[in-house]
Scaffold this active site. Structure first.
Site, short mmCIF file in Angstrom:
data_model
loop_
_atom_site.label_atom_id
_atom_site.label_comp_id
_atom_site.label_asym_id
_atom_site.label_seq_id
_atom_site.Cartn_x
_atom_site.Cartn_y
_atom_site.Cartn_z
N TYR A 37 0.81 -1.35 -0.13
CA TYR A 37 0.12 -0.14 -0.21
C TYR A 37 1.00 1.18 -0.11
CZ TYR A 37 -3.32 3.48 1.47
OH TYR A 37 -4.09 4.64 1.79
N ASP A 90 9.13 2.70 -0.13
CA ASP A 90 7.94 3.37 0.56
C ASP A 90 8.34 2.99 2.21
OD1 ASP A 90 5.87 4.51 1.69
OD2 ASP A 90 4.54 3.46 0.56
N LYS A 107 4.19 8.78 8.85
CA LYS A 107 3.87 8.12 10.30
C LYS A 107 4.75 8.80 11.29
CE LYS A 107 0.84 4.72 8.54
NZ LYS A 107 0.88 4.17 7.10
C1 LIG Z 1 0.15 4.82 5.91
C2 LIG Z 1 0.95 4.60 4.36
C3 LIG Z 1 1.02 5.30 3.24
C4 LIG Z 1 -0.03 6.66 3.43
O1 LIG Z 1 0.45 7.46 4.36
P1 LIG Z 1 -1.00 8.86 4.64
O2 LIG Z 1 -0.24 9.51 5.47
O3 LIG Z 1 -1.96 7.75 5.37
O4 LIG Z 1 -1.39 9.38 3.40
C5 LIG Z 1 1.73 5.22 2.40
N1 LIG Z 1 2.76 4.19 2.13
C6 LIG Z 1 2.65 3.43 3.33
C7 LIG Z 1 3.72 2.29 3.39
C8 LIG Z 1 2.14 3.55 4.52
O5 LIG Z 1 2.18 2.81 5.42
#
Ligand SMILES: *Cc1c(COP(=O)(O)O)cnc(C)c1O
Length: 432
Positions: A144, A239, A267
């Protein structure tokens, strides 16, 4: 457990928000029942509007590695706020957070702050395209990357496919720029590079996929991606919105000792405030405007209050033994549960990476791909989640979500959690 006030608030919320929430997973659709409206948090505990108390393993989906309302973070934020909350002009706080990161993370030479993980990923992909002059990207099923249009794409059938969009409203022409392959599958990646020779701008992966279960990858697979990206003049984008500052200060890049070309954070980086970031080698990052021709901007980017929270939190993450202690606690939790549920050891497994944990109802030794997760197994999670709530333990309301142990979870918390998990699992499988 009383849930009257939460139920009442949820009814009200449904009159304001689609589905009653501002982010879908909060709606408890996959576990059933009413979402719990949180009134306050302190340390590892949260309280809902009905006065129920929980030990929290969601931790706002990862950002709160120091738990809730950590005194040093709050003090720093309050101090900064007295001088205003936003200027839209540079402040030294941005330098301070950037310096802290760059000094202690050799995988980042230049960084740009944004306001969410989604924004970080979206910007990094634009940069990859601008830098390479190519348009297609390869992503992996089960990773994701936020709600970026061209990443809301799931695999179609076949080894290498243009995906199908996983959301209405994503034009097919966008989807056609995204190639979706399975995790842990060198052959599919090679095939994609063959089929789309000189068209791939970047390969994006969660190096520790933790948004669809915890799909721990083989180091060799990640090394393979590094090599093939180099050979094909394609950027490797890690990511690390979840894994960054979570499995260590240098995230998964440091854990596996693999240098990505670009990396995204979110995060934990914001200390509980909305911050995202993307970074990488100076040579690539210098293509961002105003230095280069790839445009990216933000009214609230580098917000001083958020920078302060992030900096205070990350300074504490750098303290001696911080990550070892987190990992030790998480292992203690899992070991405690397994010891008490030996009878059913073939029914479920825990996967762990530092302070990230995930329970899978499977008898497979490893789960490395999204396809290996059995959707039917989620009925066990649903029962477990309900049992845990009733016993004062809060996990994210979906069996595809991981749990997080924070710096402030105590051994008393962990022991209570071991009891609740074990009694829940024994209840579920004894009644079968
Ligand atoms: C949470 C997350 C996102 C999205 O971040 P948001 O602050 O919710 O937009 C993208 N990539 C990864 C791996 C994530 O865990």
């Amino acid at each position: 457990m009383k849930r009257e006030k939460s139920a009442e608030l949820f009814e009200r919320a449904k009159q304001y928000f689609p589905g009653g929430v501002n982010s879908p997973v909060r709606a408890f659709r996959s576990v059933g029942g009413t979402p719990i409206f949180i009134q306050k948090g302190n340390g590892s505990h949260i309280w809902d509007e009905d006065g129920n108390e929980f030990i929290d393993y969601c931790c706002s989906w990862g950002p709160l590695i120091l738990g809730h309302a950590y005194a040093k973070v709050l003090e720093a934020v309050q101090y900064t706020m007295q001088n205003g909350t936003s200027f839209g002009a540079p402040t030294k706080l941005e330098n301070e957070l950037a310096n802290l990161i760059i000094t202690h993370n050799k995988y980042v030479e230049r960084i740009r702050f944004v306001s969410s993980g989604t924004e970080a990923v979206m910007s990094a992909i634009r940069l990859a395209r601008g830098y390479t002059g190519k348009s297609k990207i390869i992503k992996f099923e089960g990773c994701y990357h936020g709600h970026v249009d061209s990443l809301l794409v799931k695999a179609g059938s076949g080894l290498v496919t243009f995906g199908n969009s996983s959301s209405a409203g994503v034009p097919e022409s966008f989807v056609n720029e995204t190639i979706v392959v399975s995790l842990n599958d060198e052959k599919a990646v090679k095939e994609a590079f063959l089929q789309f020779k000189n068209e791939i701008a970047c390969v994006i992966i969660e190096p520790i996929p933790a948004n669809n279960g915890l799909l721990v990858q083989r180091k060799e697979f990640l090394e393979f991606l590094r090599t093939i990206c180099d050979e094909e003049n394609t950027l490797l984008l890690f990511d690390e919105v979840i894994s960054g500052f979570r499995v260590g200060f240098e995230g998964a890049a440091g854990y596996y000792q693999i240098q990505p070309d670009l990396v995204t954070y979110g995060k934990i980086i914001g200390g509980g405030f909305p911050v995202g970031a993307y970074g990488g080698k100076k040579e690539i990052m210098s293509n961002i405007s105003p230095e280069g021709s790839v445009y990216q901007a933000g009214t609230l980017s580098g917000n001083p209050v958020a920078m302060t929270a992030g900096k205070t939190q990350l300074e504490i993450c750098l303290s001696e033994g911080f990550y070892n202690e987190l990992e030790k606690k998480t292992s203690y939790l899992i070991k405690g549960i397994l010891e008490r549920t030996k009878k059913f050891e073939d029914k479920f497994k825990f996967f762990q990476m530092g302070s990230i944990f995930w329970i899978a109802f499977t008898n497979l030794e490893n789960i490395r791909t999204a396809e290996e997760i059995d959707p039917n197994s989620m009925m066990y999670f649903k029962q477990l989640h309900l049992h845990l709530l009733e016993n004062g333990i809060y996990l994210g309301p979906s069996g595809y979500e991981v749990g997080f142990v924070s710096h402030v979870h105590s051994y008393d918390d962990l022991n209570k959690t071991i009891e609740a998990f074990s009694s829940g699992l024994l209840k579920i499988f004894n009644s079968q």
